[in-house]
Design an enzyme around this catalytic site. Structure first.
Site, PDB file in Angstrom:
ATOM      1  N   SER A  72       0.844  -1.182   0.000  1.00 42.28           N
ATOM      2  CA  SER A  72       0.000   0.000   0.000  1.00 42.28           C
ATOM      3  C   SER A  72       0.893   1.250   0.000  1.00 42.28           C
ATOM      4  O   SER A  72       1.724   1.408  -0.898  1.00 42.28           O
ATOM      5  CB  SER A  72      -0.977  -0.051   1.177  1.00 42.28           C
ATOM      6  OG  SER A  72      -2.062   0.828   1.004  1.00 42.28           O
ATOM      7  N   HIS A 207      -7.525  -6.209   0.668  1.00 44.37           N
ATOM      8  CA  HIS A 207      -6.399  -5.270   0.636  1.00 44.37           C
ATOM      9  C   HIS A 207      -5.234  -5.722   1.501  1.00 44.37           C
ATOM     10  O   HIS A 207      -4.078  -5.424   1.184  1.00 44.37           O
ATOM     11  CB  HIS A 207      -6.886  -3.889   1.075  1.00 44.37           C
ATOM     12  CG  HIS A 207      -5.873  -2.811   0.880  1.00 44.37           C
ATOM     13  ND1 HIS A 207      -5.336  -2.502  -0.355  1.00 44.37           N
ATOM     14  CD2 HIS A 207      -5.273  -1.973   1.778  1.00 44.37           C
ATOM     15  CE1 HIS A 207      -4.459  -1.518  -0.219  1.00 44.37           C
ATOM     16  NE2 HIS A 207      -4.397  -1.176   1.055  1.00 44.37           N
TER      17      HIS A 207
END
Length: 230
Positions: A72, A207
């Site tokens: 990320s 995620h």
């Protein structure tokens, strides 16, 4: 071989440090929190590029072969750190694993969190996942952590890619099959940022698949680390 891991915004070191035994003889190190920004205040990052320069300062003297894995926000910092090292003529990573983030020239999908009021901010952080439950469950800890966490989200949300030379190292992009913030088709565009070879793999999960389903990630790291040093 070393593996330097760059966590996501608000990310703890523990998911990566637990990889050590499973990846031996690869040595795992985490550039996160206090370690991520040597010489800087870990709770108040300025920007992705500033964080990358701090990381490059820390790594400029590294002589052993190493890999980067950034998740990320960490993927952006790992990418910009590699660029900063190249600009200095320093050794960079053999492979950059970019996980859970679209290619750096693309806008990042998902809501913007940094400027939200406190209640909405923490609701979005909780919905996003990846934040230690002990932090979410204690108001005093949330209050203490909020400025630094907002700053990390702000660094991600204000990042703007500046065109430059592609990296010379191999890039391996990993995308979660259920990750709306980093869909595989937009992670595939990482191939535009290297002349050193590219691969895209999908991993079952959302995620935070690097923590929830690390097995396929670790297998890719083993395969890449077993390749001859380029």
């Amino acid at each position: 071989m070393l593996l330097y891991c760059f966590p996501h915004a608000g990310g703890a070191d523990s998911p990566y440090r637990s990889w050590g035994d499973r990846l031996a003889p690869v040595e795992v190190r985490v550039l996160g929190r206090g370690a991520r920004f040597p010489g800087r205040t870990p709770t108040a990052p300025d920007s992705v590029t500033a964080l990358a320069e701090a990381c490059a300062d820390h790594l400029a003297g590294e002589r052993r072969p190493y890999l980067f894995l950034g998740h990320s926000l960490g993927a952006l910092i790992a990418f910009e750190t590699t660029r900063a090292l190249a600009a200095r003529g320093c050794r960079g990573p053999e492979v950059l694993f970019a996980t859970g983030h679209v290619a750096p020239h693309l806008p990042s999908p998902g809501p913007k969190l940094a400027a939200l009021p406190t209640a909405e901010f923490w609701a979005e952080v909780r919905a996003l996942g990846g934040t230690p439950p002990e932090l979410l469950g204690q108001a005093a800890l949330r209050e203490a952590a909020e400025p630094g966490l907002r700053a990390e989200f702000r660094a991600a949300e204000t990042y703007r890619y500046v065109p430059g030379q592609p990296l010379g190292c191999r890039i391996v992009a990993l995308a979660g099959t259920d990750d709306d913030r980093a869909p595989a088709d937009q992670c595939a565009a990482w191939r535009l940022h290297t002349t050193g070879g590219f691969a895209l793999h999908t991993v079952p999960g959302g995620h935070f698949f690097v923590a929830d389903n690390p097995g396929p990630v670790l297998e890719r790291i083993r395969q890449e680390s077993a390749s001859p040093v380029r």
